[in-house]
Design an enzyme around this catalytic site. Structure first.
Site, PDB file in Angstrom:
ATOM      1  CG  HIS A   1      -1.965   1.036   1.177  1.00 27.95           C
ATOM      2  ND1 HIS A   1      -1.708   2.356   1.475  1.00 27.95           N
ATOM      3  CD2 HIS A   1      -3.266   0.976   0.820  1.00 27.95           C
ATOM      4  CE1 HIS A   1      -2.820   3.055   1.312  1.00 27.95           C
ATOM      5  NE2 HIS A   1      -3.786   2.245   0.920  1.00 27.95           N
TER       6      HIS A   1
ATOM      7  CD  GLU B   1      -5.305   1.608  -2.905  1.00 26.72           C
ATOM      8  OE1 GLU B   1      -6.502   1.475  -2.653  1.00 26.72           O
ATOM      9  OE2 GLU B   1      -4.447   1.803  -2.039  1.00 26.72           O
TER      10      GLU B   1
END
Ligand code: PGA
Length: 217
Positions: A95, A144
């Protein structure tokens, strides 16, 4: 069938998690969705959340938000694949917040993928765009863009599709988008077959909002 992944990040304590699940499960029974739901709470809450879903349908899973590069051993504070193996089915790896605050790099991320696989945990590998150098072979790839994560500035679906195309993914890979998805914009993504699911941060903290997102399919 789409994938909905709730990334709670470092939010919620046990009491709040319990309240969230009470509402979420009540609403989930009302909608009876065939979609796959993966909830990724902070590590300290993983065992409890697994208990909260133990009588629930087969399409709801618990995931971790990270996994250690180490196997079991003398690594104080680490959350390893070894300790997670009976608790989670998925692990978010790479992430942007981990890459940014914890300096994760290609080498450590590859080790994390290896550790996940060793313990039968499916990696959900996050990339920030075409600029991330490594693109390991994973079944779940989440795009993302940093500008969209937690900012309210979701990326246009057309741009998301362009990025997917540029990645040249394997046909069998599941492509997910994450970045300021909420109940108002979710349909813009889900209407495309090329987008298999979504990673949802802020909007997943409220069980009703999260259910409303799942309900759109
Ligand atoms: P956001 O977070 O939905 O709050 O933008 C998404 C994520 O970081 O996975």
């Amino acid at each position: 069938m789409k994938y909905f992944i709730a990334n709670w990040k470092a939010n919620k304590n046990l009491k709040e998690a319990e309240e969230w699940f009470q509402i979420f499960i009540r609403e989930l029974h009302r909608i009876q969705t065939p979609n796959i739901i993966i909830i990724c709470p902070p590590s300290a809450l993983i065992y409890s959340t697994k208990q909260f879903i133990k009588n629930e349908p087969q399409n709801i899973f618990i995931g971790s938000q990270d996994i250690s590069i180490f196997d079991q051993g003398s690594y104080t504070g680490e959350v390893t694949g070894y300790s997670l193996q009976d608790l989670v089915n998925f692990a978010i790896i790479g992430h942007s917040e981990r890459r940014n605050y914890f300096h994760e790099n290609d080498e450590s991320l590859n080790n994390k993928i290896k550790q996940a696989r060793k313990y039968n945990i499916e990696p959900i590998f996050c990339i920030r765009g075409q600029t991330d150098k490594i693109l390991p072979e994973v079944k779940f790839l989440a795009y993302e863009p940093v500008e969209a994560v937690g900012t309210g500035l979701n990326e246009e679906p057309e741009k998301v599709l362009e990025v997917k195309k540029s990645l040249g993914l394997d046909q069998s890979a599941k492509f997910l988008y994450g970045g300021s998805v909420n109940e108002n914009n979710v349909n813009n993504y889900l209407k495309y077959d090329e987008i298999d699911g979504l990673l949802i941060g802020t909007a997943s903290l409220d069980p009703i909002q999260f259910i409303n997102i799942i309900k759109t399919v």
